[in-house]
Design an enzyme around this catalytic site. Structure first.
Site, PDB file in Angstrom:
ATOM      1  N   GLU A 188     -52.854 -12.830 -18.485  1.00 39.00           N
ATOM      2  CA  GLU A 188     -51.415 -12.580 -18.709  1.00 39.00           C
ATOM      3  C   GLU A 188     -50.889 -13.489 -19.829  1.00 39.00           C
ATOM      4  O   GLU A 188     -50.028 -13.082 -20.611  1.00 39.00           O
ATOM      5  CB  GLU A 188     -50.636 -12.800 -17.410  1.00 39.00           C
TER       6      GLU A 188
ATOM      7  N   TYR B 109     -41.536 -19.702  -3.749  1.00 36.80           N
ATOM      8  CA  TYR B 109     -41.381 -18.425  -3.032  1.00 36.80           C
ATOM      9  C   TYR B 109     -41.453 -18.628  -1.521  1.00 36.80           C
ATOM     10  O   TYR B 109     -40.679 -18.064  -0.763  1.00 36.80           O
ATOM     11  CB  TYR B 109     -42.475 -17.440  -3.460  1.00 36.80           C
ATOM     12  N   ALA B 110     -42.413 -19.479  -1.097  1.00 34.29           N
ATOM     13  CA  ALA B 110     -42.650 -19.659   0.335  1.00 34.29           C
ATOM     14  C   ALA B 110     -41.486 -20.408   0.991  1.00 34.29           C
ATOM     15  O   ALA B 110     -40.886 -19.925   1.959  1.00 34.29           O
ATOM     16  CB  ALA B 110     -43.969 -20.418   0.538  1.00 34.29           C
TER      17      ALA B 110
ATOM     18  N   ASN C  96     -36.951 -30.404  -2.466  1.00 37.96           N
ATOM     19  CA  ASN C  96     -37.629 -29.906  -3.668  1.00 37.96           C
ATOM     20  C   ASN C  96     -37.527 -30.941  -4.777  1.00 37.96           C
ATOM     21  O   ASN C  96     -36.529 -31.649  -4.880  1.00 37.96           O
ATOM     22  CB  ASN C  96     -36.997 -28.584  -4.132  1.00 37.96           C
TER      23      ASN C  96
ATOM     24  N   ALA D  40     -39.309 -25.541  -2.695  1.00 40.27           N
ATOM     25  CA  ALA D  40     -38.391 -24.389  -2.807  1.00 40.27           C
ATOM     26  C   ALA D  40     -38.970 -23.352  -3.760  1.00 40.27           C
ATOM     27  O   ALA D  40     -38.290 -22.845  -4.657  1.00 40.27           O
ATOM     28  CB  ALA D  40     -37.009 -24.854  -3.253  1.00 40.27           C
TER      29      ALA D  40
ATOM     30  N   VAL E  46     -41.944 -35.269  -2.913  1.00 39.99           N
ATOM     31  CA  VAL E  46     -42.693 -35.657  -1.701  1.00 39.99           C
ATOM     32  C   VAL E  46     -43.938 -36.426  -2.136  1.00 39.99           C
ATOM     33  O   VAL E  46     -44.668 -35.986  -3.028  1.00 39.99           O
ATOM     34  CB  VAL E  46     -43.137 -34.409  -0.899  1.00 39.99           C
TER      35      VAL E  46
HETATM   36  P1  FAD Z   1     -44.671 -22.446  -5.793  1.00 35.84           P
HETATM   37  O1  FAD Z   1     -44.078 -21.210  -6.280  1.00 35.84           O
HETATM   38  O2  FAD Z   1     -45.604 -23.204  -6.691  1.00 35.84           O
HETATM   39  O3  FAD Z   1     -43.489 -23.431  -5.330  1.00 35.84           O
HETATM   40  C1  FAD Z   1     -43.719 -24.769  -4.951  1.00 35.84           C
HETATM   41  C2  FAD Z   1     -42.394 -25.530  -5.010  1.00 35.84           C
HETATM   42  O4  FAD Z   1     -42.617 -26.861  -4.548  1.00 35.84           O
HETATM   43  C3  FAD Z   1     -41.801 -25.669  -6.414  1.00 35.84           C
HETATM   44  O5  FAD Z   1     -40.401 -25.505  -6.370  1.00 35.84           O
HETATM   45  C4  FAD Z   1     -42.159 -27.102  -6.821  1.00 35.84           C
HETATM   46  O6  FAD Z   1     -41.235 -27.683  -7.729  1.00 35.84           O
HETATM   47  C5  FAD Z   1     -42.077 -27.797  -5.465  1.00 35.84           C
HETATM   48  N1  FAD Z   1     -42.906 -29.005  -5.419  1.00 35.84           N
HETATM   49  C6  FAD Z   1     -44.201 -29.117  -5.801  1.00 35.84           C
HETATM   50  N2  FAD Z   1     -44.639 -30.371  -5.550  1.00 35.84           N
HETATM   51  C7  FAD Z   1     -43.594 -31.049  -5.003  1.00 35.84           C
HETATM   52  C8  FAD Z   1     -43.434 -32.379  -4.514  1.00 35.84           C
HETATM   53  N3  FAD Z   1     -44.433 -33.252  -4.520  1.00 35.84           N
HETATM   54  N4  FAD Z   1     -42.232 -32.737  -4.011  1.00 35.84           N
HETATM   55  C9  FAD Z   1     -41.190 -31.858  -3.972  1.00 35.84           C
HETATM   56  N5  FAD Z   1     -41.302 -30.578  -4.418  1.00 35.84           N
HETATM   57  C10 FAD Z   1     -42.484 -30.185  -4.913  1.00 35.84           C
HETATM   58  N6  FAD Z   1     -48.454 -13.962  -7.720  1.00 35.84           N
HETATM   59  C11 FAD Z   1     -48.080 -12.676  -7.517  1.00 35.84           C
HETATM   60  O7  FAD Z   1     -47.992 -12.240  -6.354  1.00 35.84           O
HETATM   61  N7  FAD Z   1     -47.765 -11.843  -8.560  1.00 35.84           N
HETATM   62  C12 FAD Z   1     -47.775 -12.269  -9.849  1.00 35.84           C
HETATM   63  O8  FAD Z   1     -47.483 -11.508 -10.762  1.00 35.84           O
HETATM   64  C13 FAD Z   1     -48.153 -13.624 -10.102  1.00 35.84           C
HETATM   65  N8  FAD Z   1     -48.131 -14.091 -11.369  1.00 35.84           N
HETATM   66  C14 FAD Z   1     -48.438 -15.412 -11.589  1.00 35.84           C
HETATM   67  C15 FAD Z   1     -48.385 -15.887 -12.903  1.00 35.84           C
HETATM   68  C16 FAD Z   1     -48.701 -17.206 -13.169  1.00 35.84           C
HETATM   69  C17 FAD Z   1     -48.628 -17.721 -14.588  1.00 35.84           C
HETATM   70  C18 FAD Z   1     -49.081 -18.074 -12.101  1.00 35.84           C
HETATM   71  C19 FAD Z   1     -49.429 -19.525 -12.398  1.00 35.84           C
HETATM   72  C20 FAD Z   1     -49.142 -17.616 -10.799  1.00 35.84           C
HETATM   73  C21 FAD Z   1     -48.825 -16.276 -10.541  1.00 35.84           C
HETATM   74  N9  FAD Z   1     -48.850 -15.761  -9.233  1.00 35.84           N
HETATM   75  C22 FAD Z   1     -48.498 -14.455  -9.000  1.00 35.84           C
HETATM   76  C23 FAD Z   1     -49.198 -16.635  -8.100  1.00 35.84           C
HETATM   77  C24 FAD Z   1     -47.883 -17.189  -7.498  1.00 35.84           C
HETATM   78  O9  FAD Z   1     -47.069 -17.735  -8.502  1.00 35.84           O
HETATM   79  C25 FAD Z   1     -48.147 -18.229  -6.424  1.00 35.84           C
HETATM   80  O10 FAD Z   1     -49.044 -17.705  -5.481  1.00 35.84           O
HETATM   81  C26 FAD Z   1     -46.824 -18.608  -5.764  1.00 35.84           C
HETATM   82  O11 FAD Z   1     -46.013 -19.287  -6.700  1.00 35.84           O
HETATM   83  C27 FAD Z   1     -47.020 -19.467  -4.524  1.00 35.84           C
HETATM   84  O12 FAD Z   1     -45.756 -19.742  -3.990  1.00 35.84           O
HETATM   85  P2  FAD Z   1     -45.446 -21.140  -3.297  1.00 35.84           P
HETATM   86  O13 FAD Z   1     -44.061 -21.072  -2.781  1.00 35.84           O
HETATM   87  O14 FAD Z   1     -46.550 -21.489  -2.376  1.00 35.84           O
HETATM   88  O15 FAD Z   1     -45.525 -22.227  -4.475  1.00 35.84           O
HETATM   89  P1  NAD Z   2     -58.306 -17.493 -10.839  1.00 32.77           P
HETATM   90  O1  NAD Z   2     -59.129 -18.357  -9.967  1.00 32.77           O
HETATM   91  O2  NAD Z   2     -57.906 -16.164 -10.351  1.00 32.77           O
HETATM   92  O3  NAD Z   2     -59.043 -17.280 -12.239  1.00 32.77           O
HETATM   93  C1  NAD Z   2     -59.678 -18.342 -12.916  1.00 32.77           C
HETATM   94  C2  NAD Z   2     -60.726 -17.795 -13.874  1.00 32.77           C
HETATM   95  O4  NAD Z   2     -61.300 -18.900 -14.567  1.00 32.77           O
HETATM   96  C3  NAD Z   2     -61.849 -17.065 -13.160  1.00 32.77           C
HETATM   97  O5  NAD Z   2     -62.064 -15.817 -13.771  1.00 32.77           O
HETATM   98  C4  NAD Z   2     -63.042 -18.010 -13.324  1.00 32.77           C
HETATM   99  O6  NAD Z   2     -64.277 -17.329 -13.408  1.00 32.77           O
HETATM  100  C5  NAD Z   2     -62.700 -18.723 -14.622  1.00 32.77           C
HETATM  101  N1  NAD Z   2     -63.374 -20.021 -14.734  1.00 32.77           N
HETATM  102  C6  NAD Z   2     -63.449 -20.984 -13.763  1.00 32.77           C
HETATM  103  N2  NAD Z   2     -64.198 -22.016 -14.211  1.00 32.77           N
HETATM  104  C7  NAD Z   2     -64.582 -21.706 -15.478  1.00 32.77           C
HETATM  105  C8  NAD Z   2     -65.351 -22.382 -16.462  1.00 32.77           C
HETATM  106  N3  NAD Z   2     -65.896 -23.583 -16.249  1.00 32.77           N
HETATM  107  N4  NAD Z   2     -65.527 -21.780 -17.666  1.00 32.77           N
HETATM  108  C9  NAD Z   2     -64.956 -20.576 -17.918  1.00 32.77           C
HETATM  109  N5  NAD Z   2     -64.241 -19.890 -17.014  1.00 32.77           N
HETATM  110  C10 NAD Z   2     -64.044 -20.446 -15.822  1.00 32.77           C
HETATM  111  O7  NAD Z   2     -57.028 -18.400 -11.219  1.00 32.77           O
HETATM  112  P2  NAD Z   2     -55.631 -17.965 -11.857  1.00 32.77           P
HETATM  113  O8  NAD Z   2     -55.814 -16.927 -12.886  1.00 32.77           O
HETATM  114  O9  NAD Z   2     -54.984 -19.244 -12.243  1.00 32.77           O
HETATM  115  O10 NAD Z   2     -54.848 -17.345 -10.632  1.00 32.77           O
HETATM  116  C11 NAD Z   2     -54.502 -18.174  -9.521  1.00 32.77           C
HETATM  117  C12 NAD Z   2     -53.933 -17.334  -8.395  1.00 32.77           C
HETATM  118  O11 NAD Z   2     -52.675 -16.795  -8.798  1.00 32.77           O
HETATM  119  C13 NAD Z   2     -54.824 -16.155  -8.035  1.00 32.77           C
HETATM  120  O12 NAD Z   2     -54.899 -16.041  -6.639  1.00 32.77           O
HETATM  121  C14 NAD Z   2     -54.127 -14.963  -8.602  1.00 32.77           C
HETATM  122  O13 NAD Z   2     -54.263 -13.840  -7.741  1.00 32.77           O
HETATM  123  C15 NAD Z   2     -52.665 -15.409  -8.675  1.00 32.77           C
HETATM  124  N6  NAD Z   2     -52.044 -14.776  -9.851  1.00 32.77           N
HETATM  125  C16 NAD Z   2     -51.654 -13.483  -9.715  1.00 32.77           C
HETATM  126  C17 NAD Z   2     -51.100 -12.835 -10.805  1.00 32.77           C
HETATM  127  C18 NAD Z   2     -50.664 -11.392 -10.653  1.00 32.77           C
HETATM  128  O14 NAD Z   2     -50.712 -10.866  -9.535  1.00 32.77           O
HETATM  129  N7  NAD Z   2     -50.255 -10.721 -11.716  1.00 32.77           N
HETATM  130  C19 NAD Z   2     -50.935 -13.514 -12.025  1.00 32.77           C
HETATM  131  C20 NAD Z   2     -51.358 -14.840 -12.121  1.00 32.77           C
HETATM  132  C21 NAD Z   2     -51.922 -15.469 -11.012  1.00 32.77           C
END
Ligand code: FAD
Ligand code: NAD
Length: 404
Positions: A172, A15-16, A39, A13, A83
């Protein structure tokens, strides 16, 4: 398929999964199919806010939404369980406490931290994966401050915070730490100079997806607020004391070590014997698993090919929510024996926060933003996500309106 109503089981549950469930509720009547949402917890969390939970700049509860507040439990069967495995030959999902049969399956179990097998990383570093792992980081940082001030003998590096990887999450997170650390220093009467925030990146630049001007702006903004950024410094090992970095194997020590070096799809994919490419399923353009009529894999569990750039789209919440529209539409098409739709991604741009009141972004066909304008845009994006999940009531309850 069973003789009763077809069963659509949605796993996750985030975003997807949550958005797919909401879209299905709009498109299907209860007579057409039984919808089951599984979930791990009874709440959804905003994964995109986890860096704030980890730094302690927001309360974990602000990032959590009770699923029954946004999905009507009389229309969808809610199962709160973990799961373990999917048996696609038997069309069953094995949960920690029970099993479920399905006719159609949506796998949306999200991401896990990927340490690429770096020695010691799993044992000694924290990771930002969900509410609990993120809360642990902020509690650990505060514990280090309390311990330091208690007069107990502590290592001179105990207040240092080491962050591995300067992609979106790493940058971030250190942006939030730049806000939080001065507050903790004040609370515990500790001089700011005693605390180092060190972000270590293997690549020659931070945030390679942004243009040079925005990257330079972000780097300067963070450095001006006391973040040390080390680029071109691959981490080869993590020990209880810190990271081993670069060719000369320098040991950088810290009391808090956080790995933000990348993500992969849920480990359930591998446990289920699915064919994986870099930890995820390569899906067809209709978002189904290859050679499977009735299984969709979405969000951070799959790669969707960007034909224009000949590489997969980066996994984001924006992508996951857009995929949900097509998955719901295609499930209805399958039920009605109609042709399926191909997924087309429409990028609305990218914004990265650098703390409460700063950020960088590139939106609508490459219009560049920085500073307060980018920070404001990030809050608009965050509130929009709440709106899509729970409407205006949820925005009013959990939205980000703090002035800056
Ligand atoms: P998730 O959001 O991870 O949801 C997965 C769900 O499945 C959760 O509810 C979890 O509890 C549940 N789940 C997991 N494993 C199990 C299991 N085994 N059994 C039952 N339930 C389970 N993307 C952007 O577009 N903009 C941003 O600004 C951005 N900022 C981010 C900041 C951070 C710190 C991080 C880590 C990621 C960010 N991302 C951002 C990326 C974004 O969060 C992910 O791409 C997004 O969450 C993917 O959505 P999802 O639904 O696939 O997975
Ligand atoms: P990422 O893969 O984007 O970044 C990981 C970073 O770690 C890279 O710059 C990589 O070079 C570095 N790295 C990997 N191995 C290393 C090593 N051994 N030593 C030092 N550095 C190393 O992963 P993320 O930041 O966790 O993001 C994951 C996904 O979530 C991405 O697709 C990103 O677009 C998305 N996300 C988006 C936002 C946003 O849109 N504001 C915010 C957070 C995450």
């Amino acid at each position: 398929m069973s003789f009763n109503k077809p069963k659509i089981v949605i796993l996750g549950a985030g975003y997807a999964g949550l958005t797919t469930t909401r879209r299905l509720l709009q498109k299907l009547s209860p007579e057409q199919a039984e919808i089951i949402l599984v979930n791990k917890h009874n709440y959804h969390y905003e994964s995109t806010w986890l860096h704030e939970v980890a730094a302690g700049t927001i309360n974990p509860n602000q990032a959590r939404v009770m699923i029954s507040d946004v999905i009507n439990p009389t229309k969808v069967r809610l199962v709160f369980d973990a799961v373990k495995r999917i048996d696609k030959d038997e069309q069953r999902v094995i949960l920690e406490n029970s099993e479920l049969e399905y006719d159609y399956l949506v796998v949306a179990l999200g991401f896990e931290s990927n340490d690429f097998g770096i020695k010691g990383m799993a044992e000694h570093a924290f990771a930002i994966e969900d509410i609990e792992t993120s809360r642990l980081i902020s509690e650990h940082i505060e514990y280090q401050f309390a311990k330091y001030q208690s007069g107990e003998e502590v290592d001179e590096h105990s207040l240092n915070i080491l962050v591995g990887g300067a992609g979106f999450t790493g940058i971030e997170f250190v942006g939030e730490l730049a806000e939080r650390i001065p507050q903790l220093c004040k609370k515990y009467d500790i001089d700011r100079s005693k605390v180092r925030i060190i972000n270590v990146e293997a690549a020659p630049s931070i945030l390679p997806m942004f243009d040079k001007e925005l990257v330079a702006y972000a780097k300067k903004s963070l450095e001006d607020r006391g973040v040390e950024i080390k680029i071109g410094a691959p981490i080869s090992e993590c020990t209880p004391e810190g990271f081993i970095v670069g060719e000369d194997k320098e040991l950088i020590k810290a009391g808090t070590i956080v790995w933000t070096g990348g993500v992969k799809g849920s480990s359930v994919l591998g446990e289920s014997g699915f064919e994986l490419v870099k930890g995820k399923v390569n899906v067809n353009s209709d978002l189904r698993m290859p050679e499977e009529e009735n299984i969709f894999v979405m969000g951070d569990c799959s790669w969707v090919w960007n034909k224009e750039e000949d590489r997969p789209y980066p996994p984001t919440a924006q992508l996951a929510m857009q995929e949900a529209d097509v998955v719901a539409k295609n499930l209805v098409a399958l039920l009605n024996n109609e042709p399926l739709t191909d997924f087309v991604f429409e990028s609305k741009g990218t914004v990265a926060s650098l703390g409460l009141s700063d950020g960088i972004g590139s939106i609508f066909n490459d219009y560049k933003l920085k500073g307060k304008a980018a920070a404001a845009m990030k809050k608009v994006v965050d509130n929009r996500s709440l709106f899509l999940i729970g409407g205006p009531k949820l925005v009013l309850k959990k939205g980000k309106f703090r002035p800056f």
